[in-house]
Design an enzyme around this catalytic site. Structure first.
Site, mmCIF file in Angstrom:
data_model
loop_
_atom_site.group_PDB
_atom_site.id
_atom_site.type_symbol
_atom_site.label_atom_id
_atom_site.label_comp_id
_atom_site.label_asym_id
_atom_site.label_seq_id
_atom_site.Cartn_x
_atom_site.Cartn_y
_atom_site.Cartn_z
ATOM 1 N N ASN A 10 0.876 -1.172 0.000
ATOM 2 C CA ASN A 10 0.000 0.000 0.000
ATOM 3 C C ASN A 10 0.910 1.219 0.000
ATOM 4 O O ASN A 10 1.491 1.560 1.019
ATOM 5 C CB ASN A 10 -0.891 -0.025 1.255
ATOM 6 C CG ASN A 10 -1.714 1.240 1.387
ATOM 7 O OD1 ASN A 10 -1.780 2.055 0.460
ATOM 8 N ND2 ASN A 10 -2.348 1.407 2.548
ATOM 9 N N TRP A 11 1.027 1.832 -1.164
ATOM 10 C CA TRP A 11 1.961 2.955 -1.293
ATOM 11 C C TRP A 11 1.454 4.218 -0.613
ATOM 12 O O TRP A 11 2.190 5.190 -0.482
ATOM 13 C CB TRP A 11 2.240 3.246 -2.774
ATOM 14 C CG TRP A 11 2.967 2.163 -3.508
ATOM 15 C CD1 TRP A 11 3.390 0.949 -3.015
ATOM 16 C CD2 TRP A 11 3.372 2.188 -4.883
ATOM 17 N NE1 TRP A 11 4.023 0.233 -3.993
ATOM 18 C CE2 TRP A 11 4.022 0.974 -5.152
ATOM 19 C CE3 TRP A 11 3.234 3.124 -5.925
ATOM 20 C CZ2 TRP A 11 4.546 0.671 -6.415
ATOM 21 C CZ3 TRP A 11 3.747 2.821 -7.173
ATOM 22 C CH2 TRP A 11 4.402 1.610 -7.413
ATOM 23 N N LYS A 12 0.171 4.230 -0.250
ATOM 24 C CA LYS A 12 -0.448 5.426 0.358
ATOM 25 C C LYS A 12 -0.231 6.623 -0.579
ATOM 26 O O LYS A 12 -0.245 6.444 -1.789
ATOM 27 C CB LYS A 12 0.089 5.635 1.777
ATOM 28 C CG LYS A 12 -0.053 4.345 2.604
ATOM 29 C CD LYS A 12 0.195 4.502 4.068
ATOM 30 C CE LYS A 12 0.013 3.159 4.755
ATOM 31 N NZ LYS A 12 0.148 3.227 6.214
ATOM 32 N N HIS A 96 -9.308 1.250 4.810
ATOM 33 C CA HIS A 96 -8.039 1.392 5.529
ATOM 34 C C HIS A 96 -8.240 2.315 6.734
ATOM 35 O O HIS A 96 -9.018 3.260 6.676
ATOM 36 C CB HIS A 96 -6.964 1.949 4.585
ATOM 37 C CG HIS A 96 -5.598 1.886 5.173
ATOM 38 N ND1 HIS A 96 -5.125 2.844 6.041
ATOM 39 C CD2 HIS A 96 -4.620 0.954 5.072
ATOM 40 C CE1 HIS A 96 -3.902 2.508 6.433
ATOM 41 N NE2 HIS A 96 -3.577 1.355 5.857
ATOM 42 N N GLU A 98 -6.565 4.675 7.828
ATOM 43 C CA GLU A 98 -6.340 6.103 7.562
ATOM 44 C C GLU A 98 -7.572 6.728 6.931
ATOM 45 O O GLU A 98 -7.877 7.900 7.158
ATOM 46 C CB GLU A 98 -5.090 6.277 6.685
ATOM 47 C CG GLU A 98 -3.822 6.037 7.493
ATOM 48 C CD GLU A 98 -2.666 5.460 6.718
ATOM 49 O OE1 GLU A 98 -2.664 5.514 5.471
ATOM 50 O OE2 GLU A 98 -1.747 4.917 7.367
ATOM 51 N N GLU A 168 -5.054 -4.880 10.520
ATOM 52 C CA GLU A 168 -4.003 -3.903 10.790
ATOM 53 C C GLU A 168 -4.272 -3.235 12.138
ATOM 54 O O GLU A 168 -5.128 -2.346 12.223
ATOM 55 C CB GLU A 168 -3.972 -2.830 9.696
ATOM 56 C CG GLU A 168 -3.720 -3.380 8.311
ATOM 57 C CD GLU A 168 -3.170 -2.315 7.363
ATOM 58 O OE1 GLU A 168 -2.137 -2.580 6.741
ATOM 59 O OE2 GLU A 168 -3.758 -1.219 7.271
ATOM 60 N N GLY A 174 3.037 2.255 10.817
ATOM 61 C CA GLY A 174 4.019 3.325 10.664
ATOM 62 C C GLY A 174 4.726 3.699 11.963
ATOM 63 O O GLY A 174 5.412 4.711 12.035
ATOM 64 N N SER A 214 3.869 -2.133 10.281
ATOM 65 C CA SER A 214 5.325 -2.237 10.482
ATOM 66 C C SER A 214 5.862 -3.621 10.106
ATOM 67 O O SER A 214 6.786 -4.126 10.744
ATOM 68 C CB SER A 214 5.721 -1.866 11.914
ATOM 69 O OG SER A 214 5.377 -0.523 12.182
ATOM 70 N N GLY A 235 3.066 -0.997 4.178
ATOM 71 C CA GLY A 235 3.196 0.421 3.855
ATOM 72 C C GLY A 235 4.643 0.757 3.527
ATOM 73 O O GLY A 235 5.137 0.514 2.429
ATOM 74 N N GLY A 236 5.334 1.305 4.508
ATOM 75 C CA GLY A 236 6.699 1.822 4.314
ATOM 76 C C GLY A 236 7.640 0.896 3.571
ATOM 77 O O GLY A 236 8.351 1.327 2.657
HETATM 78 P P1 13P Z 1 3.403 0.352 7.578
HETATM 79 O O1 13P Z 1 3.879 -0.928 6.962
HETATM 80 O O2 13P Z 1 4.130 1.567 7.081
HETATM 81 O O3 13P Z 1 3.331 0.271 9.074
HETATM 82 O O4 13P Z 1 1.888 0.575 7.074
HETATM 83 C C1 13P Z 1 0.986 -0.474 7.191
HETATM 84 C C2 13P Z 1 -0.248 -0.113 6.454
HETATM 85 O O5 13P Z 1 -1.004 0.751 6.859
HETATM 86 C C3 13P Z 1 -0.521 -0.816 5.195
HETATM 87 O O6 13P Z 1 -1.806 -0.579 4.742
#
Ligand code: 13P
Length: 253
Positions: A10-12, A96, A98, A168, A174, A214, A235-236
């Site tokens: 998920n590149w956000k 998600h 967010e 999640e 993050g 994470s 994510g990251g």
């Molecule tokens: P991180 O891997 O950066 O913690 O993000 C997880 C996430 O929200 C994937 O959708």
């Protein structure tokens, strides 16, 4: 029947179309021999076209990060299922944390988006997860139950088999704080039990449940080794071809 591991990036709100092309090209070269893991990247809308073109003919699939429930109309700033289909998208992330936290997403809107995605033949990744104070207050199971009940309302068992659930824990996103594999497995096991109550054991046994929060190359193997963890939503660590390819390779069961 074994559930195929699915790792989705998920590149956000990261990566321009130019950057997306480079990242997908690098990634596909690094993972081209991997057949036992389903690999997905979810760029922002403006980079989808570049990612689809770069991924063409490879084992890297493309997903979107959101979808609107209406077919078309006066919904400024929104993107429909048909638009995603036409752009070559296969998966779509729905609900998600967010989006729940910053954009007013509720279990009801998750459910509407989910139905629109299924109607268009897109494969949904439905996100659920508790906040830190909910975990600390001992409410994790209640929160997840409510999200599953509301988000999956009216979905048939047959449809459910094609839906991926992403667990999640919001406190792990993050933050560098990963749930321990045992902690994550306990929650995944609870989620599968609830899916069993809702859709029957046979269906629940086929549903893939990803962990997210994470997840990195160095903790992927111990998470995916758990019985009820069928991959990850990343994510990251999905933003660089090296780290994401290593994570994918370490997720081979
Ligand atoms: P991180 O891997 O950066 O913690 O993000 C997880 C996430 O929200 C994937 O959708």
């Amino acid at each position: 029947m074994a559930r195929k591991v699915i790792i989705a990036g998920n590149w956000k709100m990261n990566k321009t179309a130019t950057e997306a092309k480079v990242l997908v090209e690098e990634l596909k070269a690094k993972v081209k021999d991997i057949t036992s893991v389903e690999i997905v990247v979810c760029p922002p809308f403006t980079s989808i076209d570049a990612a689809v073109k770069a991924a063409a003919g490879s084992n890297v699939k493309v997903g979107a990060q959101n979808i609107h429930w209406a077919e078309n109309g006066a919904f400024t700033g929104e993107i429909s299922a048909q638009m995603l289909k036409d752009a070559g998208v296969e998966y779509v992330i729905i609900g998600h944390s967010e989006r729940r936290q910053y954009f007013g997403e509720t279990d009801e809107t998750v459910n509407k988006r989910l139905k629109a995605a299924l109607a268009a033949g897109l494969k949904p990744i439905v996100c659920i997860g508790e906040l830190l104070d909910e975990r600390e207050g001992g409410h994790t199971q209640k929160v997840l139950f409510t999200q599953l009940e509301g988000g999956l309302s009216g979905i048939t068992g047959e449809q459910m088999e094609g839906i991926v659930i992403a667990y999640e824990p919001v406190w792990a996103i993050g933050t560098g704080k990963t749930a321990t594999p045992e902690m994550a497995e306990e929650t995944h096991c609870y989620i599968r039990q609830q899916l069993g109550d809702m859709f029957g054991q046979e269906v629940a046994g086929k549903i893939r449940i990803q962990y997210g929060g994470s997840m990195k190359a160095d903790n992927a193997a111990s998470l995916v080794a758990q019985k009820n963890i069928d991959g990850g939503l990343i994510g990251g660590a999905s933003l660089k071809a090296d780290s994401f390819a290593d994570l994918i390779r370490n997720s081979i069961k």
